[in-house]
Design an enzyme around this catalytic site. Structure first.
Site, PDB file in Angstrom:
ATOM      1  N   MET A 169       0.832  -1.199   0.000  1.00  0.00           N
ATOM      2  CA  MET A 169       0.000   0.000   0.000  1.00  0.00           C
ATOM      3  C   MET A 169       0.872   1.257   0.000  1.00  0.00           C
ATOM      4  SD  MET A 169      -1.200   2.630   2.135  1.00  0.00           S
ATOM      5  CE  MET A 169      -1.048   2.029   3.804  1.00  0.00           C
ATOM      6  N   GLY A 170       1.940   1.249   0.786  1.00  0.00           N
ATOM      7  CA  GLY A 170       2.851   2.393   0.809  1.00  0.00           C
ATOM      8  C   GLY A 170       3.523   2.597  -0.532  1.00  0.00           C
TER       9      GLY A 170
ATOM     10  N   TRP B 246       2.360   1.711  -3.396  1.00  0.00           N
ATOM     11  CA  TRP B 246       1.353   2.222  -4.338  1.00  0.00           C
ATOM     12  C   TRP B 246       1.271   3.747  -4.276  1.00  0.00           C
ATOM     13  CZ3 TRP B 246      -3.124   4.925  -2.939  1.00  0.00           C
ATOM     14  CH2 TRP B 246      -3.959   5.266  -4.007  1.00  0.00           C
ATOM     15  N   HIS B 247       1.401   4.336  -3.094  1.00  0.00           N
ATOM     16  CA  HIS B 247       1.376   5.792  -2.986  1.00  0.00           C
ATOM     17  C   HIS B 247       2.549   6.418  -3.731  1.00  0.00           C
ATOM     18  CE1 HIS B 247      -1.548   5.303   0.377  1.00  0.00           C
ATOM     19  NE2 HIS B 247      -1.936   6.503  -0.011  1.00  0.00           N
ATOM     20  N   GLY B 248       3.682   5.748  -3.759  1.00  0.00           N
ATOM     21  CA  GLY B 248       4.847   6.270  -4.450  1.00  0.00           C
ATOM     22  C   GLY B 248       6.093   5.494  -4.062  1.00  0.00           C
TER      23      GLY B 248
END
Length: 370
Positions: free
Chosen positions: A302-303, A305-307
């Site tokens: 998930m982290g 995916w943010h960047g």
């Protein structure tokens, strides 16, 4: 023109909503008008970047081909995990190219909403493999991907639910009731984002607690407006926030914060990883340890995916570790099982959770590693 920013967006979206409202009240299908408005709003938002518009069109073409090809192959040849993984990689490849390209100042596939669209395309690929999706309609799928209220930052909907509602005409009474909810959500969202979020922004987001509150009011306000705008076009987008700052533990927080994102990761990543881990009997079949490891992997992804920047990865890892520690503590601690329902314990747990969350937002802001 940015989505849900500035007077231009609200004037144009308000004007475009009028025909949708009339059609909704008259019980006329809104589907094709929704497609036209979504295309128009996307083009308007990217009108100063013709390359981005081109990439959006190319992306839609590629993803529809990927979905229909995978569906056809699976119908002909049956399930194959190797083919499934191949098409999954192909589906996320544009996002990967975009993320990696950012480090070289390249904007390949750099168009509005690619990150959230990728959630939708991956979900469709997964559900085709599971046998839940047996048809990919081009028009319905394109509307699902570029539906303008949620194109930029969600909420992340599920295709079968969205398309089912897209092709259903509400009764006049149901639509009018939904319209009333829509207006309330849009007005509340404006207060959250423009008034409360604006005041916190003026206070200075270099402070962790101010930044955390600003992030909530800005994003929750956007989400409320998106949900409200969706109702006007006959679509009930999922709620994204549910009083996250009264959470009693980190698991409770992720049931209240960016709900459409956390449930997507839970359903399409965490649960599947955990199932494989349990099937292969990793970690001596210790179910708590298995769940903890999967939580860390899930939140780290998930982290990412943010960047790909270090602070985003650290943010995901931080929450993964917190969720793992929460899981282990709640499953193994007699102290927790004895006191968890007592008021003093709930209040203390809420206080600790709030501070852990605020530190997480500080990590997310990138200020710690600046």
């Amino acid at each position: 023109m940015a989505m849900f920013e500035g007077y231009q967006f609200f004037i144009i979206s308000g004007a475009l909503a009028i025909p949708a409202i009339i059609m909704g009240i008259k019980e006329v299908p809104i589907k094709h008008y929704t497609l036209a408005v979504s295309i128009f709003m996307a083009i308007l938002a990217m009108k100063d970047n013709h390359t981005a518009i081109g990439y959006l069109i190319l992306y839609l073409f590629i993803e529809v081909i990927i979905m229909k090809s995978f569906l056809k192959i699976q119908k002909c040849k049956g399930k194959s995990k190797y083919i499934y993984y191949l098409f999954m990689i192909l589906s996320v490849l544009p996002l990967v190219i975009y993320k990696i390209g950012g480090f070289a100042n390249l904007s390949i596939f750099g168009f509005m909403g690619i990150s959230y669209m990728t959630f939708k395309t991956v979900q469709i690929i997964i559900e085709i493999f599971d046998g839940l999706i047996t048809e990919v309609d081009i028009v319905d799928t394109c509307i699902f991907l570029i539906f303008f209220p949620s194109i930029l930052c969600g909420p992340i909907d599920r295709s079968r639910r969205f398309i089912g509602e897209l092709n259903t005409v509400k009764s006049r009474d149901d639509y009018i009731k939904s319209l009333g909810d829509a207006l309330l959500e849009i007005l509340t969202g404006i207060v959250y984002k423009k008034v409360l979020g604006g005041l916190l922004l003026l206070a200075g987001t270099q402070y962790a607690y101010v930044y955390g509150l600003y992030l909530f009011f800005d994003f929750a306000g956007y989400s409320l407006m998106a949900v409200g705008m969706g109702r006007i076009y006959g679509i009930s987008l999922p709620a994204n926030f549910k009083a996250p700052f009264i959470s009693v533990d980190m698991k409770d927080f992720w049931n209240r914060w960016h709900i459409s994102l956390s449930t997507w990761f839970r359903d399409y990543l965490f649960s599947r990883i955990l199932k494989d881990v349990m099937k292969k009997k990793w970690f001596n079949s210790d179910r708590v340890l298995q769940a903890c490891v999967c939580m860390i992997v899930n939140m780290t992804v998930m982290g990412i995916w943010h960047g790909l920047e270090p602070h985003f990865i650290l943010y995901g890892l931080y929450h993964g570790v917190l969720l793992a520690l929460t899981e282990a503590y709640q499953k193994k601690s007699k102290f927790y099982k004895t006191h968890k329902k007592e008021t003093w314990y709930k209040n203390l747990s809420m206080f600790v959770t709030f501070n852990l969350v605020m530190f997480g937002f500080y990590l997310f802001s990138g200020q710690l590693l600046a």
